[in-house]
Structures are given as C-alpha cells and as structure tokens.
Design a protein around this motif. Structure first.
Motif, PDB file in Angstrom:
ATOM      1  N   LEU A  89     -86.379  -9.256 -47.302  1.00  0.00           N
ATOM      2  CA  LEU A  89     -84.944  -9.000 -48.235  1.00  0.00           C
ATOM      3  C   LEU A  89     -84.952  -7.640 -48.505  1.00  0.00           C
ATOM      4  O   LEU A  89     -83.624  -7.087 -48.538  1.00  0.00           O
ATOM      5  CB  LEU A  89     -85.053 -10.012 -49.224  1.00  0.00           C
ATOM      6  CG  LEU A  89     -84.996 -11.505 -48.847  1.00  0.00           C
ATOM      7  CD1 LEU A  89     -85.101 -12.219 -49.840  1.00  0.00           C
ATOM      8  CD2 LEU A  89     -84.040 -11.868 -47.686  1.00  0.00           C
ATOM      9  N   MET A  90     -85.727  -7.133 -49.086  1.00  0.00           N
ATOM     10  CA  MET A  90     -85.613  -5.697 -49.461  1.00  0.00           C
ATOM     11  C   MET A  90     -85.169  -4.734 -48.599  1.00  0.00           C
ATOM     12  O   MET A  90     -84.326  -3.790 -48.863  1.00  0.00           O
ATOM     13  CB  MET A  90     -86.743  -5.191 -50.234  1.00  0.00           C
ATOM     14  CG  MET A  90     -86.835  -3.811 -50.998  1.00  0.00           C
ATOM     15  SD  MET A  90     -85.635  -4.226 -52.537  1.00  0.00           S
ATOM     16  CE  MET A  90     -85.021  -2.394 -52.665  1.00  0.00           C
TER      17      MET A  90
ATOM     18  N   GLN B 191     -83.700  -5.534 -45.501  1.00  0.00           N
ATOM     19  CA  GLN B 191     -82.309  -6.035 -45.208  1.00  0.00           C
ATOM     20  C   GLN B 191     -81.162  -5.301 -46.376  1.00  0.00           C
ATOM     21  O   GLN B 191     -80.084  -4.812 -46.028  1.00  0.00           O
ATOM     22  CB  GLN B 191     -82.260  -7.523 -45.089  1.00  0.00           C
ATOM     23  CG  GLN B 191     -80.789  -7.750 -44.710  1.00  0.00           C
ATOM     24  CD  GLN B 191     -80.627  -9.222 -44.695  1.00  0.00           C
ATOM     25  OE1 GLN B 191     -81.511  -9.735 -44.892  1.00  0.00           O
ATOM     26  NE2 GLN B 191     -79.300  -9.798 -44.607  1.00  0.00           N
ATOM     27  N   ALA B 192     -81.458  -5.452 -47.674  1.00  0.00           N
ATOM     28  CA  ALA B 192     -80.703  -4.919 -48.570  1.00  0.00           C
ATOM     29  C   ALA B 192     -80.349  -3.453 -48.675  1.00  0.00           C
ATOM     30  O   ALA B 192     -79.350  -2.757 -48.767  1.00  0.00           O
ATOM     31  CB  ALA B 192     -81.419  -5.391 -50.066  1.00  0.00           C
TER      32      ALA B 192
ATOM     33  N   HIS C 248     -72.728 -10.401 -46.612  1.00  0.00           N
ATOM     34  CA  HIS C 248     -73.364  -9.688 -47.466  1.00  0.00           C
ATOM     35  C   HIS C 248     -73.368  -8.352 -48.014  1.00  0.00           C
ATOM     36  O   HIS C 248     -73.515  -8.088 -48.785  1.00  0.00           O
ATOM     37  CB  HIS C 248     -75.057  -9.806 -46.878  1.00  0.00           C
ATOM     38  CG  HIS C 248     -75.594 -11.312 -46.957  1.00  0.00           C
ATOM     39  ND1 HIS C 248     -75.572 -12.016 -48.025  1.00  0.00           N
ATOM     40  CD2 HIS C 248     -76.081 -12.073 -45.852  1.00  0.00           C
ATOM     41  CE1 HIS C 248     -76.272 -13.336 -47.742  1.00  0.00           C
ATOM     42  NE2 HIS C 248     -76.451 -13.306 -46.441  1.00  0.00           N
TER      43      HIS C 248
ATOM     44  N   PRO D 206     -81.458  -6.420 -53.399  1.00  0.00           N
ATOM     45  CA  PRO D 206     -81.249  -7.982 -52.724  1.00  0.00           C
ATOM     46  C   PRO D 206     -80.273  -8.741 -53.502  1.00  0.00           C
ATOM     47  O   PRO D 206     -79.552  -9.599 -52.939  1.00  0.00           O
ATOM     48  CB  PRO D 206     -82.486  -8.440 -52.683  1.00  0.00           C
ATOM     49  CG  PRO D 206     -83.451  -7.501 -52.730  1.00  0.00           C
ATOM     50  CD  PRO D 206     -82.854  -6.057 -53.521  1.00  0.00           C
TER      51      PRO D 206
ATOM     52  N   LEU E  39     -78.584 -11.845 -51.352  1.00  0.00           N
ATOM     53  CA  LEU E  39     -79.711 -12.277 -50.520  1.00  0.00           C
ATOM     54  C   LEU E  39     -80.599 -13.272 -51.138  1.00  0.00           C
ATOM     55  O   LEU E  39     -80.738 -12.989 -52.346  1.00  0.00           O
ATOM     56  CB  LEU E  39     -80.549 -10.866 -49.858  1.00  0.00           C
ATOM     57  CG  LEU E  39     -79.622 -10.045 -49.011  1.00  0.00           C
ATOM     58  CD1 LEU E  39     -80.124  -8.767 -48.759  1.00  0.00           C
ATOM     59  CD2 LEU E  39     -79.134 -10.703 -47.979  1.00  0.00           C
TER      60      LEU E  39
END
Length: 349
Positions: free
Chosen positions: A204-205, A207-208, A244, A344, A349
């Motif tokens: 998640l980190m 992706q964020a 997102h 996130p 997320l």
C-alpha cells in the motif's frame, strides 16, 4: 519424478501463499532475453531436476530448451508457472550455463527473476547464487537501487516477497518510493508501473507514493477530473486505481487548505518567556504565509521547499528565540513526515 510432484511435496501452505502473493502481477515489467547457453550437458543433474512444467505438463529439460531457445520459438503456448517466455528463458539460461558468471555482474532483473523461479522449483544452488548476489548489490556503497530501471525494481521486490525477507523488501521499497517522489532526479521512475505493481502485491505504501507522484505529474488533468466528477483512467491504470488518485487529490486539498490558513503548531520553548513568545509567533506566522500562501496538493514537496526558504530567512534568525525557531522547524518536519506516513489513508487504500 516430475517437477510438479516435487514442488507439491516441498511446498508448505505458507510457501504456497507467499508464492501466490509474490506472483500476482506481471504488468509493467519489461523483460529481458538472455542468450542461449552453449550446451545443456549435465544441467539436469546440477539443477536437481530433470523436467519442467511446460505447456501444462512435465517435459524434459532438453525438449523445453529446444522450444524456448531454438528457432522457431514456442512462446505462444508457454505454460511455465505463469511466467513469460523471457522469464522462462532466463531460468533455463541459469540452469544450463556452466560455469555460471559472477552473479554480482548479472542484470539485476535477471537475478530477481531467477531467484523467484528457483524458489518455486526448489533449486537450492541457484537460490543461493541469486539471493546472495541480490543482498550484495542492494547494500551500500552499491548504487543499483538508486539507478536501476523499473523492471529491475519489480523483479528484486518479487524475489524479496517470495523468500519472505522483510528487511530486503523494505530497503527496495524505500528506494523505489524515494525515486518516485523525486521527479526531477535523473533516475526518477514512472509512477504508473509502481501503482499497478503495488496494488497487485498489496504494497500500500508503494502504491500510495506512486499515486502521489502520478497526481503531481498530471495535476491539471486530475484537478479537472475532480471538478467534473469524472473518472477517466489512462492505461495501465483502471477505473479503481484512478479513483484512488482522485481521492488522494481531495484529501490532500484539505491538508493544503489547513496549511495555508496556519503553520503547523509548535510548543513554546522553555527558554522563551510568555511575554516574548508572541513575537516569535507573529514573525513566524508572517514568514509562513509569505512562503505557503499558495500551498497546493503537493504538500510533501511544498513543505520541504518552505522549510528550506525559512531556514535562510535572516529576520527569523534575528527576532525569534533560537529554541522556538528550531521547534517550529521540527513541527514542519513532523507535518511532512506525517503526510508521507499517512499517504495510504489519503488515497483511500
């Protein structure tokens, strides 16, 4: 004994879960095409296996070698642990090449792919050959993680996931994020690949941070989409990933508005009396509004820029209590790190 039977006997439930988790995505990772080995003599004995899963059933190494390396190549019908043809050729190159070259001088993406695939097949010598080199090339003073392309970052990350090595995975991810958040760097990485890879591997980190970099790069378009309440994804992003990004824009807009209104609060230093502290607050507030009056959603970079400008402000150094000034800078650093830490959350997320 077929390779499939060997893998089934060797793999525990935990290994199977990690393997599935590590191989969910092949998107955004351009592959490589190793040269055919000169010969495959004794390669089955060295690898500890005599056949591989190919085209949905077990085939001898020599036959798989012919289909993958010799013309015409049989890439269309590949069924090789859900790998691409190039990834499969990479594994056969490692199995059939003897003696192997120094792994430290092998392309990092190939090392990661070989490490991941030999984990599935349980080829211990090649596992050690690849993973030992990965540990070496990712440690300082090596610059591999600061300069390698995105496909190498993805393959190295997948290897760390397959072998369940959190420190190695964190090291790779931290470098990846740093290069995403420094778009002016000569070795900056494209955010789209990291968004897709982070989503498919539940990082998640990553992706964020990639969503943040994507948002800043395409800020006018993202702002227009938010205003129009429209979701217009661009490949390789789909509608969910684009949603997102828009959520992050809205959330960080709130943070930016709060910072435009007032600087992050800081405590009064013990050395500063209450009678004098109002001077510190007044001069700090004026200086802050001068540099942060146009704060936008690029909160992380704008906070860093504001701190650098305020550090050079001679009036602050002259009027503010030194301890109060350092406390104010500490509050800026904390605000920046908190924003980064909670990316996130901002991107839902």
């Amino acid at each position: 004994m077929s390779a499939q039977t060997m893998v089934e006997r060797r793999s525990s439930a935990t290994k199977r879960a990690r393997m599935a988790h590590a191989t969910k995505s092949r998107k955004g990772c351009p592959c490589f095409n190793p040269q055919p080995p000169d010969a495959i003599t004794n390669c089955a004995k060295r690898a500890g296996i005599e056949d591989l899963i190919y085209k949905e059933h077990s085939m001898p190494l020599r036959e798989v070698y012919r289909l993958l390396f010799l013309v015409p190549r049989d890439d269309e019908n590949l069924r090789f642990y859900n790998k691409t043809a190039d990834e499969s050729r990479c594994l056969l190159w490692a199995i059939c090449t003897h003696p192997l070259v120094d792994a430290r001088f092998t392309y990092p993406a190939m090392l990661g792919s070989i490490a991941e695939q030999t984990f599935h097949y349980g080829i211990k010598p090649l596992q050690h050959w690849a993973m030992d080199a990965i540990h070496i090339i990712t440690r300082p003073p090596s610059t591999v993680l600061r300069t390698c392309p995105v496909d190498a970052m993805a393959y190295l990350s997948r290897a760390a996931l397959a072998y369940y090595e959190p420190p190695l995975l964190d090291l790779i991810t931290d470098h990846w994020i740093n290069r995403l958040l420094l778009p002016q760097s000569p070795h900056a990485l494209p955010p789209e690949d990291a968004i897709v890879y982070g989503e498919h591997t539940s990082q998640l980190m990553l992706q964020a941070a990639a969503s943040y970099a994507y948002m800043i790069r395409d800020l006018p378009t993202i702002a227009a989409d938010v205003k129009a309440r429209a979701i217009r994804p661009k490949p390789p992003l789909n509608g969910i990933l684009q949603r997102h990004v828009l959520a992050g824009y809205k959330s960080l807009s709130v943070v930016a508005a709060r910072l435009r209104a007032a600087p992050p609060p800081y405590p009064r230093a013990e050395e500063c009396t209450e009678e004098e502290h109002w001077k510190c607050e007044r001069v700090w507030g004026r200086a802050w509004h001068a540099v942060a009056g146009d704060m936008n959603v690029d909160v992380i970079n704008r906070l860093a820029t504001a701190q650098a400008i305020l550090r050079r402000d001679a009036r602050l150094a002259r009027v503010m209590n030194d301890a109060c000034r350092e406390a104010a800078f500490a509050a800026l650093r904390k605000a920046r790190m908190d924003t980064l830490k909670h990316l996130p959350h901002h991107f839902d997320l």
